[in-house]
Design a protein around this motif. Structure first.
Motif, PDB file in Angstrom:
ATOM      1  N   GLN A 110       0.870  -1.080   0.139  1.00 45.87           N
ATOM      2  CA  GLN A 110      -0.156  -0.167  -0.127  1.00 45.87           C
ATOM      3  C   GLN A 110       0.850   1.220  -0.003  1.00 45.87           C
ATOM      4  O   GLN A 110       0.519   2.282   0.547  1.00 45.87           O
ATOM      5  CB  GLN A 110      -0.817   0.001   1.074  1.00 45.87           C
ATOM      6  CG  GLN A 110      -2.150  -1.144   1.125  1.00 45.87           C
ATOM      7  CD  GLN A 110      -2.793  -0.858  -0.152  1.00 45.87           C
ATOM      8  OE1 GLN A 110      -3.650   0.077  -0.477  1.00 45.87           O
ATOM      9  NE2 GLN A 110      -2.842  -2.058  -1.105  1.00 45.87           N
ATOM     10  N   ARG A 111       2.054   1.157  -0.709  1.00 46.24           N
ATOM     11  CA  ARG A 111       2.942   2.473  -0.876  1.00 46.24           C
ATOM     12  C   ARG A 111       2.436   2.890  -2.107  1.00 46.24           C
ATOM     13  O   ARG A 111       2.345   2.331  -3.119  1.00 46.24           O
ATOM     14  CB  ARG A 111       4.484   1.966  -0.705  1.00 46.24           C
ATOM     15  CG  ARG A 111       4.520   1.400   0.886  1.00 46.24           C
ATOM     16  CD  ARG A 111       6.123   1.033   1.021  1.00 46.24           C
ATOM     17  NE  ARG A 111       6.158   0.015  -0.172  1.00 46.24           N
ATOM     18  CZ  ARG A 111       7.408  -0.581  -0.338  1.00 46.24           C
ATOM     19  NH1 ARG A 111       8.535  -0.130   0.302  1.00 46.24           N
ATOM     20  NH2 ARG A 111       7.667  -1.628  -1.177  1.00 46.24           N
TER      21      ARG A 111
ATOM     22  N   LEU B 119       8.778   4.183  -5.814  1.00 44.46           N
ATOM     23  CA  LEU B 119       8.370   4.647  -4.512  1.00 44.46           C
ATOM     24  C   LEU B 119       8.242   5.922  -4.580  1.00 44.46           C
ATOM     25  O   LEU B 119       9.382   6.993  -5.020  1.00 44.46           O
ATOM     26  CB  LEU B 119       8.976   4.309  -3.361  1.00 44.46           C
ATOM     27  CG  LEU B 119       8.830   2.877  -2.887  1.00 44.46           C
ATOM     28  CD1 LEU B 119       9.779   2.474  -1.979  1.00 44.46           C
ATOM     29  CD2 LEU B 119       7.386   2.342  -2.659  1.00 44.46           C
TER      30      LEU B 119
ATOM     31  N   THR C 144       8.072  10.173  -3.429  1.00 45.76           N
ATOM     32  CA  THR C 144       8.475  11.330  -2.517  1.00 45.76           C
ATOM     33  C   THR C 144       8.010  12.605  -3.264  1.00 45.76           C
ATOM     34  O   THR C 144       8.784  12.853  -4.385  1.00 45.76           O
ATOM     35  CB  THR C 144       9.997  11.308  -2.228  1.00 45.76           C
ATOM     36  OG1 THR C 144      10.100   9.884  -1.269  1.00 45.76           O
ATOM     37  CG2 THR C 144      10.345  12.380  -1.264  1.00 45.76           C
TER      38      THR C 144
ATOM     39  N   TYR D  25       4.330  13.028   0.616  1.00 47.50           N
ATOM     40  CA  TYR D  25       4.843  11.513   0.698  1.00 47.50           C
ATOM     41  C   TYR D  25       6.176  11.483   0.702  1.00 47.50           C
ATOM     42  O   TYR D  25       6.961  12.447   0.043  1.00 47.50           O
ATOM     43  CB  TYR D  25       4.313  10.801  -0.541  1.00 47.50           C
ATOM     44  CG  TYR D  25       2.792  10.340  -0.439  1.00 47.50           C
ATOM     45  CD1 TYR D  25       2.652   8.926  -0.110  1.00 47.50           C
ATOM     46  CD2 TYR D  25       1.810  11.156  -0.454  1.00 47.50           C
ATOM     47  CE1 TYR D  25       1.274   8.527  -0.154  1.00 47.50           C
ATOM     48  CE2 TYR D  25       0.584  10.883  -0.454  1.00 47.50           C
ATOM     49  CZ  TYR D  25       0.214   9.458  -0.473  1.00 47.50           C
ATOM     50  OH  TYR D  25      -1.168   8.972  -0.187  1.00 47.50           O
TER      51      TYR D  25
ATOM     52  N   GLU E 214       8.875   8.107   0.265  1.00 48.12           N
ATOM     53  CA  GLU E 214       9.323   6.736  -0.070  1.00 48.12           C
ATOM     54  C   GLU E 214       7.888   5.954  -0.082  1.00 48.12           C
ATOM     55  O   GLU E 214       7.785   4.950   0.487  1.00 48.12           O
ATOM     56  CB  GLU E 214      10.101   6.125   1.007  1.00 48.12           C
ATOM     57  CG  GLU E 214      11.711   6.697   0.852  1.00 48.12           C
ATOM     58  CD  GLU E 214      12.454   6.213  -0.477  1.00 48.12           C
ATOM     59  OE1 GLU E 214      12.388   5.090  -0.806  1.00 48.12           O
ATOM     60  OE2 GLU E 214      12.939   7.241  -1.020  1.00 48.12           O
TER      61      GLU E 214
ATOM     62  N   LEU F 265       4.912   6.526   1.204  1.00 44.34           N
ATOM     63  CA  LEU F 265       4.101   6.551   2.570  1.00 44.34           C
ATOM     64  C   LEU F 265       3.866   8.082   2.898  1.00 44.34           C
ATOM     65  O   LEU F 265       4.618   8.989   2.824  1.00 44.34           O
ATOM     66  CB  LEU F 265       4.735   6.080   3.779  1.00 44.34           C
ATOM     67  CG  LEU F 265       5.052   4.379   3.757  1.00 44.34           C
ATOM     68  CD1 LEU F 265       5.683   4.247   4.909  1.00 44.34           C
ATOM     69  CD2 LEU F 265       3.738   3.940   3.620  1.00 44.34           C
TER      70      LEU F 265
ATOM     71  N   ASP G 104       3.494  11.408   4.575  1.00 41.39           N
ATOM     72  CA  ASP G 104       4.495  11.645   5.715  1.00 41.39           C
ATOM     73  C   ASP G 104       4.766  13.150   5.298  1.00 41.39           C
ATOM     74  O   ASP G 104       5.396  13.799   4.524  1.00 41.39           O
ATOM     75  CB  ASP G 104       6.211  10.980   5.410  1.00 41.39           C
ATOM     76  CG  ASP G 104       6.901  11.188   6.609  1.00 41.39           C
ATOM     77  OD1 ASP G 104       7.061  10.305   7.265  1.00 41.39           O
ATOM     78  OD2 ASP G 104       7.404  12.184   6.818  1.00 41.39           O
TER      79      ASP G 104
ATOM     80  N   LYS H 202       5.229   8.379   8.417  1.00 42.34           N
ATOM     81  CA  LYS H 202       5.270   6.978   8.107  1.00 42.34           C
ATOM     82  C   LYS H 202       3.772   6.479   7.924  1.00 42.34           C
ATOM     83  O   LYS H 202       3.568   5.490   8.381  1.00 42.34           O
ATOM     84  CB  LYS H 202       6.051   6.341   8.837  1.00 42.34           C
ATOM     85  CG  LYS H 202       7.640   6.815   8.821  1.00 42.34           C
ATOM     86  CD  LYS H 202       8.608   6.195   9.594  1.00 42.34           C
ATOM     87  CE  LYS H 202       9.969   6.650   9.486  1.00 42.34           C
ATOM     88  NZ  LYS H 202      11.065   6.030  10.172  1.00 42.34           N
ATOM     89  N   GLY H 203       2.971   7.187   7.498  1.00 42.05           N
ATOM     90  CA  GLY H 203       1.566   6.736   7.555  1.00 42.05           C
ATOM     91  C   GLY H 203       0.628   6.605   8.695  1.00 42.05           C
ATOM     92  O   GLY H 203      -0.641   6.646   8.527  1.00 42.05           O
ATOM     93  N   ARG H 204       0.939   7.508   9.538  1.00 39.34           N
ATOM     94  CA  ARG H 204       0.359   7.518  10.994  1.00 39.34           C
ATOM     95  C   ARG H 204       0.088   8.833  11.231  1.00 39.34           C
ATOM     96  O   ARG H 204       1.014   9.689  11.374  1.00 39.34           O
ATOM     97  CB  ARG H 204       1.082   6.814  12.228  1.00 39.34           C
ATOM     98  CG  ARG H 204       1.214   5.350  11.896  1.00 39.34           C
ATOM     99  CD  ARG H 204       1.666   4.861  13.241  1.00 39.34           C
ATOM    100  NE  ARG H 204       1.944   3.315  13.009  1.00 39.34           N
ATOM    101  CZ  ARG H 204       1.826   2.298  13.952  1.00 39.34           C
ATOM    102  NH1 ARG H 204       1.630   2.628  15.142  1.00 39.34           N
ATOM    103  NH2 ARG H 204       1.937   1.122  13.682  1.00 39.34           N
TER     104      ARG H 204
END
Length: 123
Positions: free
Chosen positions: A20-21, A28, A30, A47, A49, A51, A53, A73-75
């Motif tokens: 899910q990246r 990936l 950025t 984003y 990499e 995710l 961010d 980092k996705g959170r």
């Protein structure tokens, strides 16, 4: 410092891998990702990499800010805010900076009257 690359989420070269990246042109991604609806920008996310961010915003189709938050980092981390379409603050959620755990929630109705208040550790 170079300006961050910005892409549209609907670009045909945008994809997701099994983790899910976010991928752009097979790599990936950025940079910043925008989403448009009927010609109006409705979201902008950072984003790293692949995710989410960094800062993230959403707008109602009329351009009014709908939400803002920071993601690592996705959170979600720190304070995330959401507004009603009339511009009144609808919610404020606080997340831990280390693991994204929700620490508190406050919500208001469209007139600014409190409707919910919760903090971790309250009974």
């Amino acid at each position: 410092m170079a300006e961050a690359e910005r892409i549209n989420i609907d670009d045909p070269e945008v994809d997701m891998d099994l983790g899910q990246r976010l991928l752009y042109r097979g790599k990936l991604f950025t940079g910043e990702v925008e989403e448009y609806l009927g010609g109006a920008r409705v979201s902008l996310e950072s984003y790293v990499e692949g995710l989410p961010d960094g800062p993230a915003w959403e707008w109602y189709k009329n351009g009014t800010l709908e939400s803002e938050m920071t993601v690592r980092k996705g959170r979600a981390v720190g304070v995330a805010k959401r507004w009603h379409p009339n511009g009144v603050l609808a919610s404020e959620r606080t997340f831990s900076d280390d693991n994204g755990a929700m620490l508190s929630v406050r919500e208001w109705d469209e007139n600014g009257q409190p409707t919910k208040s919760w903090s971790k550790g309250e009974s």
